[in-house]
Design an enzyme around this catalytic site. Structure first.
Site: not given
Ligand SMILES: NC(=O)c1ccc[n+]([C@@H]2O[C@H](COP(=O)([O-])OP(=O)(O)OC[C@H]3O[C@@H](n4cnc5c(N)ncnc54)[C@H](O)[C@@H]3O)[C@@H](O)[C@H]2O)c1
Length: 257
Positions: A157, A164, A193
């Site tokens: 990570y 974060k 997820i």
């Molecule tokens: N998937 C997991 O397990 C998980 C767990 C906890 C937190 N999160 C967090 O949830 C949030 C969403 O992630 P996700 O898992 O849905 O994946 P995801 O890849 O669907 O979403 C990440 C988003 O960030 C956007 N992004 C990246 N660079 C960018 C930029 N320069 N300008 C604008 N947008 C930009 C991407 O286009 C994408 O839509 C993130 O902050 C991630 O760290 C995810």
């Protein structure tokens, strides 16, 4: 169920149908909100427009969160169309692959900068742009998405954990700054997820297995569970909650060895 009818929301972070932000967008729309979705690049525009077409009267606009100009243009366009804003969902995060693959000690200056800029600073920039629009509505709610890697070490990570930690500190400082304007700022710390962002973390399936084995609920969570908590924080039921990080992780964060 929370009623968001008459509310307008900006959702930054939809990439595809697996995106947590898309689950939140669907839940907020179902609760009656009208939404703006954004895309960061031409490559993702088609995906976002296709998903937005499932919503009632959405607005779809470009926004690369590393660009102050695009953020300013986004805020101006939202204001023109919506005449204010009630909530903002920040689901943007990014780290270069090398930063996730190499040992943490090898994190490059540029890789650190990119991860912190996209994943943490962008919350400040978007909140600053959204605040005047929310103020005209008498207040608002800002929500971001974080992960337990801010506090504990998870293999691979890496710099995203540092981003974060910064993001969660930003939530508290923004909440203090914007609270007097009746703008609340919170985070949801989601369990793992399978999404596009998660695909960049090698060994991610193993993390899913460990959660299933050790979390109090003995299972993983899905994006709809994050979305339900999000709608609570975005809407009137969450009106007394700010500067908070709420875990939607089947309880994993509480468990020791
Ligand atoms: N998937 C997991 O397990 C998980 C767990 C906890 C937190 N999160 C967090 O949830 C949030 C969403 O992630 P996700 O898992 O849905 O994946 P995801 O890849 O669907 O979403 C990440 C988003 O960030 C956007 N992004 C990246 N660079 C960018 C930029 N320069 N300008 C604008 N947008 C930009 C991407 O286009 C994408 O839509 C993130 O902050 C991630 O760290 C995810």
């Amino acid at each position: 169920m929370t009623d968001l009818s008459g509310k307008c929301g900006l959702v930054v972070g939809v990439a595809n149908k697996r995106s947590i932000s898309w689950a939140i967008a669907q839940a907020a729309a179902q609760a009656g909100a009208r939404l703006v979705l954004t895309y960061p690049s031409a490559r993702l525009e088609g995906n976002v427009r296709e998903l937005a077409a499932k919503l009632d009267d959405p607005l779809v606009l470009p926004c690369d969160v590393t660009s102050d100009q695009q953020i300013a243009e986004l805020a101006a366009a939202v204001d023109r169309d919506f005449d204010g804003l009630d909530f903002l969902v920040h689901g943007a995060a990014f780290a270069r692959q090398a930063e996730l693959d190499n040992p943490f000690v090898q994190t490059s200056r540029e890789g650190f900068h990119v991860a912190l800029d996209v994943s943490a600073y962008s919350l400040i920039a978007l909140s600053r742009a959204a605040a005047p629009l929310m103020e005209r509505r008498g207040g608002g709610s800002i929500l971001t998405l974080t992960y337990l890697g801010s506090d504990r070490v998870f293999k691979n990570y890496n710099v995203m954990g540092v981003a974060k930690a910064a993001l969660e500190a930003c939530v508290r400082y923004l909440a203090a700054d914007l609270g007097p304007r009746n703008i609340r700022v919170n985070a949801i710390s989601a369990g793992p997820i399978k999404t596009l962002a998660a695909a960049g973390i090698s060994g991610f399936s193993n993390i899913l297995n460990v959660y299933r084995e050790r979390a109090p609920l003995a299972r993983n969570i899905d994006a709809s569970e994050v979305a339900d908590a999000a709608v609570f924080l975005l809407g009137p039921a969450g009106r007394g909650v700010t500067a908070e990080t709420i875990f939607v992780d089947a309880g994993f964060h509480a468990v020791g060895f």
